[in-house]
Design a protein around this motif. Structure first.
Motif, PDB file in Angstrom:
ATOM      1  N   PRO A  91       4.707   7.145  -5.200  1.00  0.00           N
ATOM      2  CA  PRO A  91       5.465   6.862  -6.430  1.00  0.00           C
ATOM      3  C   PRO A  91       6.950   7.187  -6.303  1.00  0.00           C
ATOM      4  O   PRO A  91       7.787   6.528  -6.929  1.00  0.00           O
ATOM      5  N   GLN A  92       7.278   8.226  -5.493  1.00  0.00           N
ATOM      6  CA  GLN A  92       8.686   8.593  -5.331  1.00  0.00           C
ATOM      7  C   GLN A  92       9.467   7.459  -4.651  1.00  0.00           C
ATOM      8  O   GLN A  92      10.603   7.166  -5.017  1.00  0.00           O
ATOM      9  N   LEU A  93       8.840   6.822  -3.641  1.00  0.00           N
ATOM     10  CA  LEU A  93       9.487   5.706  -2.957  1.00  0.00           C
ATOM     11  C   LEU A  93       9.699   4.538  -3.922  1.00  0.00           C
ATOM     12  O   LEU A  93      10.763   3.915  -3.930  1.00  0.00           O
ATOM     13  N   LYS A  94       8.677   4.299  -4.736  1.00  0.00           N
ATOM     14  CA  LYS A  94       8.805   3.194  -5.703  1.00  0.00           C
ATOM     15  C   LYS A  94       9.945   3.472  -6.675  1.00  0.00           C
ATOM     16  O   LYS A  94      10.766   2.589  -6.969  1.00  0.00           O
ATOM     17  N   SER A  95      10.054   4.696  -7.163  1.00  0.00           N
ATOM     18  CA  SER A  95      11.122   5.054  -8.100  1.00  0.00           C
ATOM     19  C   SER A  95      12.491   4.951  -7.438  1.00  0.00           C
ATOM     20  O   SER A  95      13.462   4.489  -8.053  1.00  0.00           O
ATOM     21  N   LEU A  96      12.578   5.369  -6.161  1.00  0.00           N
ATOM     22  CA  LEU A  96      13.834   5.278  -5.434  1.00  0.00           C
ATOM     23  C   LEU A  96      14.270   3.822  -5.284  1.00  0.00           C
ATOM     24  O   LEU A  96      15.441   3.487  -5.504  1.00  0.00           O
TER      25      LEU A  96
ATOM     26  N   ILE B  54       0.840  -1.210   0.000  1.00  0.00           N
ATOM     27  CA  ILE B  54       0.000   0.000   0.000  1.00  0.00           C
ATOM     28  C   ILE B  54       0.869   1.252   0.000  1.00  0.00           C
ATOM     29  O   ILE B  54       0.578   2.243  -0.691  1.00  0.00           O
ATOM     30  N   GLU B  55       1.970   1.214   0.750  1.00  0.00           N
ATOM     31  CA  GLU B  55       2.884   2.364   0.782  1.00  0.00           C
ATOM     32  C   GLU B  55       3.503   2.605  -0.591  1.00  0.00           C
ATOM     33  O   GLU B  55       3.631   3.755  -1.044  1.00  0.00           O
TER      34      GLU B  55
END
Length: 605
Positions: A563-568, A557-558
């Motif tokens: 999206p920024q966390l996913k890209s990181l 869920i996070e």
């Protein structure tokens, strides 16, 4: 079941007496002729007698002729003989059993099912009839399972167990069929079969996906080995130290092709230090004609094709090759040949990749692992001693460039959706895991769950469960199986990959991280439930490792809401993977060093 009908009477007749032979004397003459001159001459004797005209018990002679032709490999002639037998006596159901097997072998599956159906639908009251009916139901269940018609397979095996409940092998298949059909709960009441019998008959592979209790997996493997393999654990009788310079390592496998194990193995074999080691393959894999299989063949120093050799001859070949360390790539998985290892052809024998748990085989000394996959606390539940490599025990070889151009719309995936993929085999999808995925869908409105369309029955079952949970059919998207190249291209379309539990995805994880897709895993108490953690820990991505269903759901869920966390994480994954793969040869050196240390310790003892 390929029985022969026979009668006992007086001494055998001479060849001149064939015309007047009774069926009893014919069978005795045939047995003597077979013992002295072989099957071909016996077949001619039966044919001569049958062609002399109508005789009493001609159907018996045709039955025995069919069995002989079958043994000689003349399948069309054997089918004709059995059919002629049944034309004369439709109630001779031994012939229907045998005929069905030959029709199956010839690819005539519907005809085979129809033939066995005659056995189960005929009124029979003899004691022998029950055995024939059980055999027919078991063949029907087996074939329907292979065709992925799991409802029909389950029903046939339940009919068999109703007639004869004490069939551990049939219970084993029945349990796994329910897993593959996602029929939850897996264990249900059957007449005459206790819950304990179901548990004890469950296969080790099925248990990997059913329980995260290491002691249960150990018990299941031990029970299976005791029930299935009658081999003695032979002592090693060779020298403690061969004088051939380089240490010789042999790999035994039927999966050296485009298979999960074969795809992981090639780079590891190529990285072996040839200045110290000589690498042998003992191969019984299918010739799939692929470039990958050719790559594997070139990777080994010596390639021994052993498909047509019985286990004792393979063991003799391994002894002749003076193999120091022998590695089994199957364990308790399909295609295993434990009879080779039980003969102890090598001083040090172990298992790797094929089965992610203890095999409980007394002839295997070690299991290749890492401290995350098998921490010290877990090693208690392994009959093999862990032998550790650096990083993850799962190889993460570099993947070739994906050239297939594929878009989300090509597969019915919404462009603006948060796509959660899980391409594990359907038997790994259990009720608790699927409910967790549905919980995520309920909390992430723009998310879709992307699964494999393994077969129509299971897909419909999962759709029904999701509808009952209040989710529309558009929230779960199923895609048919495809080639490995296309499958790798598809993974890259996902936003996140959902690992399964307790049976983690294993080799699929390699494709996922190579595609740059974050993988969320749930780490448990067994080796098979720690594969995802093994890979992610090696890459420094511990943030994606969870230890409860609640944390698993929150992690996904996070990622969906940030999206920024996913890209990181994707960038970190790419950098970590490049660095990790650059040290591939060094990790193989660690494995080699530990193997040689274990061999030296053994030789010195």
């Amino acid at each position: 079941m390929n029985a022969k009908i026979s009668f006992k009477e007086a001494s055998p007749p001479t060849a001149k007496e064939i015309v007047g032979l009774s069926i009893e004397r014919l069978i005795e003459a045939a047995e003597l002729l077979k013992a002295s001159q072989g099957t071909a001459q016996t077949i001619e004797l039966y044919k001569t007698w049958i062609n002399l005209g109508d005789k009493p018990f001609k159907h018996v002679a045709l039955f025995n002729l069919g069995a002989l032709l079958h043994a000689e490999g003349d399948t069309p002639a054997a089918i004709e003989a059995y059919r002629s037998c049944l034309d004369l006596d439709p109630s001779l159901h031994q012939a229907n059993i045998n005929l069905g097997l030959l029709l199956e072998k010839s690819g005539l599956h519907d005809d085979a099912l129809e033939t066995w159906g005659k056995v189960v639908s005929s009124p029979m009251t003899q004691v022998e009839s029950k055995q024939l009916r059980v055999a027919a139901y078991n063949h029907i269940g087996r074939m329907q399972e292979e065709r992925r018609l799991y409802d029909e397979a389950e029903l046939a095996l339940e009919q068999s167990l109703t007639l004869e409940p004490q069939q551990p092998g049939v219970i084993q298949h029945w349990v796994h069929i329910r897993q593959k059909a996602c029929r939850w709960p897996i264990y249900k009441k059957l007449p005459g079969v206790t819950q304990n019998q179901m548990l004890m008959a469950t296969s080790p592979l099925a248990m990997l996906a059913l329980s995260d209790e290491p002691v249960q997996q150990l018990l299941t493997s031990q029970t299976f080995v005791t029930r299935t393999y009658q081999y003695k654990n032979e002592p090693y009788k060779g020298p403690n130290d061969y004088e051939h310079g380089r240490t010789r390592i042999g790999y035994v496998s039927g999966d050296l092709c485009v298979h999960a194990v074969g795809l992981l193995l090639a780079e590891l074999i190529e990285h072996h230090d040839r200045s110290k080691l000589e690498i042998y393959a003992y191969d019984y894999s299918p010739e799939d004609g692929t470039a990958h299989r050719q790559r594997l063949k070139k990777a080994f120093d010596h390639w021994r094709r052993v498909s047509d050799l019985p286990d004792p001859q393979v063991a003799d070949l391994i002894r002749h090759d003076e193999i120091d360390i022998l590695i089994d790539l199957h364990g308790l998985s399909s295609g295993a040949r434990p009879g080779i290892f039980a003969l102890r052809p090598a001083r040090l024998q172990g298992t790797y990749l094929g089965f992610i748990g203890t095999t409980a085989m007394p002839w295997l000394d070690f299991v290749i692992a890492d401290p995350v996959a098998i921490p010290e606390s877990l090693s208690t539940y392994f009959t093999e001693r862990p032998l550790y490599t650096e990083g993850s025990f799962l190889p993460l070889p570099k993947s070739s460039l994906i050239t297939d151009s594929i878009q989300r719309q090509d597969l019915g995936l919404p462009d603006d959706a948060f796509v959660m993929a899980s391409f594990c085999n359907v038997y790994k999808v259990n009720q608790e895991m699927f409910n967790s995925w549905l919980n995520i869908l309920k909390q992430v409105p723009n998310a879709v769950l992307w699964l494999i369309d393994d077969n129509p029955r299971t897909t419909e079952q999962l759709r029904q469960v999701s509808l009952e949970a209040g989710l529309s059919s558009e929230r779960i998207i199923f895609s048919e199986r495809t080639s490995h190249q296309q499958y790798r291209a598809r993974i890259a379309l996902a936003d996140v990959f959902l690992d399964s539990f307790p049976y983690n995805c294993g080799s699929t994880t390699c494709d996922v991280v190579n595609a740059g897709v974050p993988l969320v895993t749930l780490c448990g108490k067994t080796m098979v439930s720690r594969m995802g953690a093994s890979v992610l820990s090696a890459l420094g991505l511990e943030k994606l490792i969870t230890y409860s269903f609640q944390d698993y759901e929150q992690c996904v869920i996070e990622l969906a809401s940030n999206p920024q966390l996913k890209s990181l994480l994707q960038r970190r994954l790419k950098d970590a993977l490049n660095s990790y793969q650059a040290r591939g040869a060094m990790r193989v050196r660690t494995l080699e060093s530990n193997l040689l240390k274990r061999l030296l310790t053994l030789n010195a003892s």
